[in-house]
Structure formats: structure tokens, C-alpha cells
Design an enzyme around this catalytic site. Structure first.
Site, PDB file in Angstrom:
ATOM      1  N   HIS A  94      61.725  31.309  73.794  1.00  0.00           N
ATOM      2  CA  HIS A  94      61.658  32.563  73.037  1.00  0.00           C
ATOM      3  C   HIS A  94      60.859  32.350  71.766  1.00  0.00           C
ATOM      4  CE1 HIS A  94      63.648  35.958  70.596  1.00  0.00           C
ATOM      5  NE2 HIS A  94      62.817  36.491  71.463  1.00  0.00           N
ATOM      6  N   HIS A  95      59.849  33.174  71.579  1.00  0.00           N
ATOM      7  CA  HIS A  95      59.051  33.162  70.349  1.00  0.00           C
ATOM      8  C   HIS A  95      59.078  34.551  69.739  1.00  0.00           C
ATOM      9  CE1 HIS A  95      56.230  29.515  71.427  1.00  0.00           C
ATOM     10  NE2 HIS A  95      57.405  29.125  70.952  1.00  0.00           N
TER      11      HIS A  95
ATOM     12  N   HIS B   3      57.690  41.034  74.627  1.00  0.00           N
ATOM     13  CA  HIS B   3      58.425  42.223  74.170  1.00  0.00           C
ATOM     14  C   HIS B   3      57.693  42.814  72.974  1.00  0.00           C
ATOM     15  CE1 HIS B   3      62.451  42.295  76.327  1.00  0.00           C
ATOM     16  NE2 HIS B   3      61.636  41.523  77.015  1.00  0.00           N
TER      17      HIS B   3
ATOM     18  N   GLU C 137      57.985  44.130  77.989  1.00  0.00           N
ATOM     19  CA  GLU C 137      58.889  45.246  77.742  1.00  0.00           C
ATOM     20  C   GLU C 137      58.012  46.497  77.620  1.00  0.00           C
ATOM     21  OE1 GLU C 137      60.515  45.555  73.868  1.00  0.00           O
ATOM     22  OE2 GLU C 137      62.550  45.765  74.624  1.00  0.00           O
TER      23      GLU C 137
ATOM     24  N   GLU D  25      68.437  46.989  76.043  1.00  0.00           N
ATOM     25  CA  GLU D  25      68.959  46.719  74.699  1.00  0.00           C
ATOM     26  C   GLU D  25      69.410  47.996  73.984  1.00  0.00           C
ATOM     27  OE1 GLU D  25      65.919  45.007  72.183  1.00  0.00           O
ATOM     28  OE2 GLU D  25      64.441  46.486  72.761  1.00  0.00           O
TER      29      GLU D  25
END
Ligand code: NOJ
Ligand code: CA
Length: 694
Positions: free
Chosen positions: A378-379, A458, A477, A483
Site C-alpha cells: 500500500h502506497h 485508488h 477505484e 468504503e
């Protein structure tokens, strides 16, 4: 083939100054002859129109562009040369909704000259049976070596004030809005794809393909039914800075007799260039779980200053859960320095290599190797592009060393607020679909590919089919995903998915993050007083069967299994479907549907002969019937008498997203391709079937 393409010289004579100039109309038709594009330079202006059979779809509409320092392609234009070609080929996707894609089209190429001063450009138009694309090509020329585009004049002058489905563009929440349905003349500034339904039942979707080194195109309404291109601006002024020669993205118009024809169209992919990064067999489609929903529902925190989610121990537990049920990866968010405090505004301080002291990436990777599960990286950039670009090599190197093969990137900054530092050290603020950020995404993909890493972005720019050229751009996304059901009021609601499949999903895979089994997470007792829970109106307004159907209706080669392990283990029967469903398909056929209402779709697994069927509805109850003929026409040949076990997960008779969302029936039946299956879907309900060959 040449017979099909008729390039007609239309001899209408018009007087310009004292010279007689012949204006020309060039026509190119689709291979089936039904769709026709005509381009004319009458009156010195370039215009196109689109007809399907005898029905006008797009009335005469302007083509052209203007520049800051030079004359534009907007007047004094004459078509000087034309050429027509055809293609009929099939190409193979490394992963996707279908393995083989037919590219069958006719192409018209026109060279156009501006007379005073002399400037040249070209238009290429490709017409397929399912729509068309055209783009501007500007050759290298002395008078136009560097240009700043100030306006793209492309119009889509709709013949009818049709129904349209859209989300607003250039707003703070990027692409994350609920869809609106209005008439064409009530469209605001909107993102593409924007989808329309004409009174004839013909559906049209406007979008773009191969958005590279340019600005994203939004669509703006002008008078009547006229829609015009509106490009995201640069912070320094103007829209797009280019040197010649250059080509623009394709402006695409998908045209179909019904709504599902749009879903079955491969037009956008066909208008992109083939794979540029070589072998991508290292990317394996699959499913992943994660330390993710925990943060969104206030169970744990991203930051180390609360109940930290991303600990070595919690990751190892998740890896055990993944291994037990056959999932491939574990996403961990919040492992790296930068999350403490207000992470939404922390873009300047994120480190992509330094871990918090309770997370040991080496230990986690080593454990993953033992149990056969990979860490999903994850970045989160929080919108600071420069801070990320400065660390990206180190970030990917660290991940590669630790077996990470997929990285989820994130750009949570408001629209128009992506930060970059220019050569003079000045902070510039960019749109997510601005020219700079489009280049940023490509740089990330190219660097990632060198480390055998796939990207799931995302808060990205919208998809334009670049997954064909960069097949490590596996998902994104770029819409309201799950979410929002954790913390937004209103949440996505019962209609959203029925909008998504005919709009956003035409642009490519989406990391929706499906699989909620606790549909009311805000009603869980709070972990502690300080954390609390979100507003109770934030919830998943689907039935459980509809939530399962998302694995088939919303395509992505990587699918999240997003809920907490305990919620899956509480419903092992329904959970079985998530374990079974694949994420890579040899064929996909949308069978029936209406925009904003429902969809019935069948897909065949790429790695077995299994077929999957899914249906969902919006807030209306509905009985949907699927003809199972597709079972007879599968990749192993045609067999109308084949017998299949149908493993059915459907809404029960009382299922309703609001009053009875968990009412699900799980049953088995034997069927053949001659049968059909009917489902009574509750409000915001669904059904899904796995067919296994007997
Ligand atoms: C927004 C993303 O959509 C979400 O998935 C992620 O958890 C947060 N940003 C934090 O990066
Ligand atoms: Ca988001």
C-alpha cells in the site's frame, strides 16, 4: 472490404474569397454497415455526424482545437487527403473479462490543412459495429513545434434530448459520487463515461480511450442537446502542453441497440495500443483479504497513535485466515510512517520505506512464504506526487524484496489539489485527470513493472483502456466503492451498482471491495468510547446474495474479500461462494439489463469449464430469468445436452435490503443449456450461480 467503406466526394461548391474550393464529405461505415460517420469541411470548418441505420445519433458537430500562441484548427480548413483501411483481427488478453478480443473495424484517415497560415493536422476515425473512436493527430511542423492547447472544440451534438446517467467532474470528491439521471440538456460538467438512452432504445456512451500525455476530457452541456469536450486545466494556465508530433486520446462513442450491448463492447480496449511492457505472467489474478475494513469501520486505526491495525501479529493472523480459505494476498494499510495525526493531509511526510516499530515487513514476508500468501502493498500518497516520486524506486525495491506483487496506491487529495513541486521549487496543484497526473500514473506503472509489481490505484484518473498497453495496471477505484458504506451518509444505496455497471464499468476494472457479510457495521458495539462508530445510516444497502453477486457483476482481476474474518466464519455456507468464484474469465456475456435498474451476466472461468451467472436489481423487486444456452457454447465445444450442477445462492422469499437482508437460499439443481433459471429478487437483491460440469 473496400466496398463497405465508401469515401464519397460530395461536390458542393462554395465560394471562399475569389477561388472556388471543393468541400468534401467523407463517409466511413462499420463492418456491418449499420453505423456511419460522415466528416465534412464545408464552410472551412471541420464537422462530423453519426448515424445508425436511418437514425441520426449525433448531429453535425464541430471538430478542432485552439492554441495559446498560434492559430488554431478552427477556421479556413480544407480536407486535402484521405485514406481508408480495414482490420479484422483477434488479440489475446493476459487477463480480463474475455481471453480473445475481436478487433474488426474500418478506418478513415483525413489530412486537413489550415490555409491562412498554413498548418496541418489529421483525423483518424475507426468505426466498429459497437461504436467508434476518432482522434486528432498533429504532425511535426515549423509553425507548430510547441503548443499549449487552450480549447478542444470537439462537440457531441446529440440528436435527441435523451436520458443520461452521469457523475459531476472537477469537484472535490474526484470520481466518488452517486450517479444522477437527467435529460441531456440538464447535464452539468460531467466525467466520462456518460451513458445515454434514446427513445428508440439505442444506448450511447461517450468516453475516451488511450488517455496518455494529454488532459482528461469531461463533457459540458451547452445550448440545446449540444455537449462539448472540456479538458482538465494545468495549474500554470492552459490545458495541455505538447510538442509535435502528437496524437490525442480517442474520443469514443459506444452505440448499442440495448443497455447490455455497452457492457459487452470491447471498443475502448481495441482503441489502445498493444502490451508495451512485455511478459506479465508474473501477475496472478486472485483474491485478497486485508487489514482495511477494520480502519474504515473504526475497529482499528491506520495510525500508530491509536489501536494500530498494521501490526506484525495481526498481519500474520490475516495470512493464516487467507491461507485457510485459499486467498492469495493480505492488504495491509498503515504500516509505514506518516499515518499518525491527520493522514488525509499528511502527503508531505509519508515514508514508503520506514515501518512503524510494531510492523516487521521481513517477518511478515517470511511467514507469507511459509503459508503461501503474499503481502499486498500500500502506497498512500495523500496527494503529494513529488514526495512519492522521490521515494518510489526505494518503495518498490523494498516491496519486491518482500515478495509484494501488487501495490494499492492512493491519492486522497481533493480534486485539483494533487501537489507537485516544479523545477523552480514552486508547489503546483493538479487535477486527478490533469496532464501531469496522467504522466505520473504511467511513470508509476513503468517503474512498478521493472519490479514485477502490478498497480491497483485508488483516487486514480479514470480508466481509458490503458490496461491493454500496461497490463500491470490491474485495477483501480475511481468511483464510490464499498468504503462509503462504512462511513458516508448517504451510503452507496440500493441503486448505485446498477448505475456503475453501465457507466464507470465501461472504463475498465474496479476495485469495489465487495463481500460485506455484516451489512450493519455501524451497529457493532464500539471498541472504545474514543473510537465510537459511524452514523447508523452508513450501512450496506444490499441483500447478502446481492453482495455475493458483485464478484461477478463488477469485474476486476483482483477482488477483495473485505469483511472481518469472524463475519465470514459466522456464515460458512454463503462464504463458500467467495472461496469458489474466480477473478479471471475466458468469456463474459451480459444477457439482459437496464441502466440504473438491473443486470444479468454470465462469465466463464478462465482456468476451468465452470460458468458463473449473476443478477442484481436496484431498489425495485424484480423477477429475472436467464436462458442457460451459454452453457452449451463454451470453450470446450458445443454441447446442448451437457449436464451441469447449478450451485445457487439467491434471495429468499422475504429478502429485502432494509428489512431482511440476510434472507438467502442456497440450493443445488441439475440443469442443461436448454433450461432457464428464474430468480425473484427482493429490493436491492441479487442471485449468483456456479455451474459445474457433471
Ligand atoms: C481511500 C481508499 O479508497 C481506501 O481504500 C483507503 O483505505 C484509504 N484511502 C486510505 O489509503
Ligand atoms: Ca476512495
Amino acid at each position: 472490404m473496400k466496398k463497405i467503406i465508401s469515401t464519397v466526394l460530395f461536390l458542393s461548391v462554395c465560394l471562399l474569397t475569389s477561388t472556388q474550393i471543393l468541400s468534401a464529405t467523407h463517409v466511413v461505415a462499420s463492418p456491418d454497415g449499420k453505423l456511419k460517420v460522415s466528416i465534412t469541411d464545408q464552410g472551412g470548418q471541420l464537422m462530423y455526424r453519426v448515424d445508425k441505420g436511418n437514425k441520426a445519433i449525433i448531429d453535425p458537430s464541430i471538430l478542432g482545437m485552439r492554441f495559446a500562441a498560434q492559430h488554431g484548427f478552427d477556421a479556413d480548413l480544407v480536407i486535402t487527403e484521405s485514406k481508408t483501411t480495414s482490420r479484422d483481427q483477434t488479440w489475446e488478453q493476459p487477463w480480463g473479462e474475455r481471453r480473445f478480443i475481436a478487433d474488426k473495424h474500418n478506418e478513415l484517415w483525413l489530412s486537413i490543412q489550415r490555409n491562412k497560415p498554413q498548418l496541418k493536422f489529421e483525423i483518424a476515425v475507426k468505426v466498429f459495429n459497437d461504436g467508434l473512436g476518432f482522434r486528432y493527430q498533429v504532425p511535426q511542423q515549423d509553425e507548430l513545434s510547441e503548443v499549449l492547447i487552450t480549447e478542444e472544440l470537439t462537440e457531441f451534438n446529440m440528436d435527441e434530448n435523451a436520458d443520461a446517467w452521469w457523475i459531476p467532474a472537477r469537484k472535490w470528491n474526484r470520481y466518488e459520487y452517486l450517479y444522477k439521471k437527467t435529460k441531456v440538456n440538464e447535464i452539468e460538467m460531467v466525467h466520462t463515461p456518460v451513458t445515454m438512452k434514446l427513445t428508440s432504445g439505442i444506448h450511447v456512451s461517450l468516453h475516451e480511450a488511450a488517455l496518455l500525455n494529454y488532459a482528461g476530457m469531461s463533457i459540458e452541456h451547452r445550448r440545446g442537446n449540444n455537449l462539448v469536450a472540456n479538458l482538465a486545466p494545468r495549474p500554470e494556465g492552459g490545458l495541455v502542453m505538447l510538442t509535435t508530433p502528437f496524437v490525442t486520446p480517442w474520443r469514443t462513442i459506444q452505440v448499442s441497440d440495448d443497455a447490455v450491448g455497452l457492457v459487452n463492447s470491447d471498443l475502448i480496449l481495441n482503441l489502445n495500443e498493444p502490451n508495451k511492457i512485455g511478459d506479465v505472467s508474473w501477475f496472478k489474478p486472485g483474491k485478497y483479504v486485508g487489514l482495511w475494513w477494520h480502519q474504515h469501520i473504526n475497529e482499528r486505526t491506520w495510525g500508530h497513535d491509536g489501536i494500530h491495525a498494521a501490526t506484525t501479529e495481526a498481519t500474520i493472523d490475516m495470512m493464516d485466515f487467507a491461507a485457510k480459505y485459499g486467498f492469495d494476498g493480505v492488504l495491509v494499510e498503515g504500516w509505514n510512517i506518516g499515518w499518525d495525526g491527520d493522514w488525509y493531509n499528511n502527503g508531505d511526510v509519508f515514508s514508503f520505506t520506514e515501518t512503524y516499530d510494531d510492523f516487521d515487513i521481513k517477518d511478515v514476508a517470511e511467514y507469507g512464504r511459509k503459508v503461501g500468501v503474499k503481502l499486498i502493498g500500500h502506497h498512500e500518497t495523500s496527494g503529494n506526487l513529488t514526495n512519492y516520486e522521490n521515494q518510489i524506486d526505494a518503495g518498490f525495491t523494498l516491496y519486491e524484496k518482500n515478495d509484494v506483487a501488487i501495490v494499492k496506491t492512493g491519492y486522497v487529495a481533493d480534486g485539483g489539489k494533487l501537489k507537485r513541486i516544479d523545477k523552480e521549487g514552486i508547489a503546483r496543484y493538479e487535477f486527478h485527470d490533469g496532464q501531469y497526473n496522467i504522466g505520473h500514473h504511467i511513470r508509476v506503472l513503468e517503474k512498478a513493472a521493472k519490479h514485477k509489481i502490478a498497480i491497483n490505484a485508488h483516487e486514480p484518473v479514470k480508466g481509458t483502456g490503458l490496461r491493454r498497453t500496461y497490463p500491470n495496471w490491474v485495477s483501480r477505484e475511481g468511483a464510490r466503492g464499498q468504503e462509503f458504506n462504512a462511513w458516508a451518509v448517504p451510503p452507496n444505496g440500493p441503486n448505485h451498482v446498477s448505475d456503475l455497471v453501465y457507466t464507470r464499468m465501461l472504463s475498465g476494472p474496479m476495485d469495489y471491495t465487495a463481500g460485506a457479510f455484516d451489512l450493519r457495521p455501524s451497529e457493532r458495539p464500539p471498541v472504545n468510547e474514543q473510537m465510537g462508530r459511524h452514523d447508523k445510516r452508513s450501512r450496506i444497502e444490499h441483500t447478502l446474495a446481492k453482495e455475493l453477486s458483485l464478484y461477478v457483476t463488477i469485474y476486476s482481476p483482483i477482488q477483495m474479500v473485505m469483511d472481518l474474518p469472524e463475519n465470514y466464519e459466522a456464515r460458512p455456507d454463503a462464504f463458500q461462494f467467495i472461496q469458489d468464484v474466480p477473478t479471471d474469465w475466458s468469456e463474459s456475456v451480459a444477457l439482459s439489463g437496464e441502466v440504473g435498474e438491473y443486470l444479468v451476466i454470465a462469465r466463464q472461468d478462465r482456468n476451468s469449464s465452470d460458468w458463473y451467472l449473476a443478477a442484481h436489481t436496484n431498489a425495485q423487486t424484480r423477477t429475472l430469468t436467464a436462458d442457460l444456452a451459454f452453457l452449451g457454447k463454451n470453450k470446450n465445444g458445443v454441447d446442448q445436452n451437457s449436464e451441469w450442477e447449478a450451485q445457487i445462492y439467491r434471495d429468499g422469499s422475504k429478502a429485502d435490503y432494509d428489512t431482511n437482508p440476510y434472507d438467502i437460499v442456497i440450493e443445488r439443481k441439475t440443469v442443461t443449456p436448454k433450461d432457464s433459471l428464474s430468480f425473484n429478487l427482493g429490493r436491492s437483491g441479487g442471485a449468483v450461480v456456479r455451474f459445474v460440469r457433471r
